[in-house]
Design a protein around this motif. Structure first.
Motif, short mmCIF file in Angstrom:
data_model
loop_
_atom_site.label_atom_id
_atom_site.label_comp_id
_atom_site.label_asym_id
_atom_site.label_seq_id
_atom_site.Cartn_x
_atom_site.Cartn_y
_atom_site.Cartn_z
N GLU A 176 0.84 -1.28 0.10
CA GLU A 176 0.08 0.08 0.03
C GLU A 176 0.85 1.36 0.06
N LEU A 177 1.91 1.17 0.79
CA LEU A 177 2.93 2.38 0.95
C LEU A 177 3.65 2.54 -0.44
N GLU A 178 4.14 1.57 -1.11
CA GLU A 178 4.70 1.65 -2.45
C GLU A 178 3.74 2.08 -3.47
N ALA A 179 2.48 1.67 -3.57
CA ALA A 179 1.56 2.08 -4.43
C ALA A 179 1.11 3.52 -4.32
N THR A 180 0.95 4.19 -3.10
CA THR A 180 0.67 5.38 -2.81
C THR A 180 1.65 6.20 -3.34
N ALA A 181 3.01 5.87 -2.86
CA ALA A 181 4.32 6.68 -3.34
C ALA A 181 4.21 6.73 -4.69
#
Length: 166
Positions: free
Chosen positions: A77-82
């Motif tokens: 989720e963090l990677e996709a958001t970034a």
């Protein structure tokens, strides 16, 4: 009652003036640190941090019982958001020929660039702040022998409060 009317009038006036504060045709540019402006005026180029507003929705993680799956979910989720938040900025930086390093945990990127690049990045939607890179010095470790000598025997507090005589 009079103070409530005055407060309501202020809120209505400020609310009506709000659209005048926004940049015509788009969002307001991100805040650029005055320290960064000064640094780039003196040196021409420098390292700076671009902070993005996008944040991952990690609410579902609480419902995942398996520790490994929960961790994988959070990272994805963090990677996709970034990736979504930084996509346009990465193109701008790459087109400018500057170097960039992306950090998905905090949704930031560190860029080596000039004032024109700062201005271009600050104008992008989703960029909330552009500031100089902060470098914190490492604290040198203290030798254990010196610490032991400084403290003395651990019983000093017992004597100080008069516990032996009680």
């Amino acid at each position: 009652m009079r103070s409530i009317r005055a407060l309501l009038a202020v809120v209505l006036i400020v609310g009506a003036a709000g659209p005048a504060w926004a940049a015509p045709g788009g969002p307001r540019p991100a805040a650029v640190s005055p320290a960064l402006v000064t640094q780039l005026a003196e040196t021409g180029t420098g390292r700076f941090v671009v902070v993005f507003s996008g944040s991952a929705d990690l609410g579902e993680a609480a419902g995942i019982d398996d520790f490994t799956r929960r961790g994988r979910f959070v990272v994805e989720e963090l990677e996709a958001t970034a990736s979504r938040s930084q996509a346009t900025a990465l193109v701008v930086v790459t087109d400018a020929g500057a170097s960039v390093e992306s950090f998905w945990v905090r949704n930031t990127m560190v860029v080596d660039g000039d004032a024109d690049l700062v201005e271009a990045l600050a104008g992008l939607p989703g960029v909330t702040e552009v500031r100089p890179e902060r470098i914190f010095p490492l604290v040198e470790p203290v030798e254990r022998a010196i610490v032991a000598q400084a403290v003395g025997s651990p019983e000093w507090g017992v004597d100080k409060v008069g516990a032996p005589s009680a």
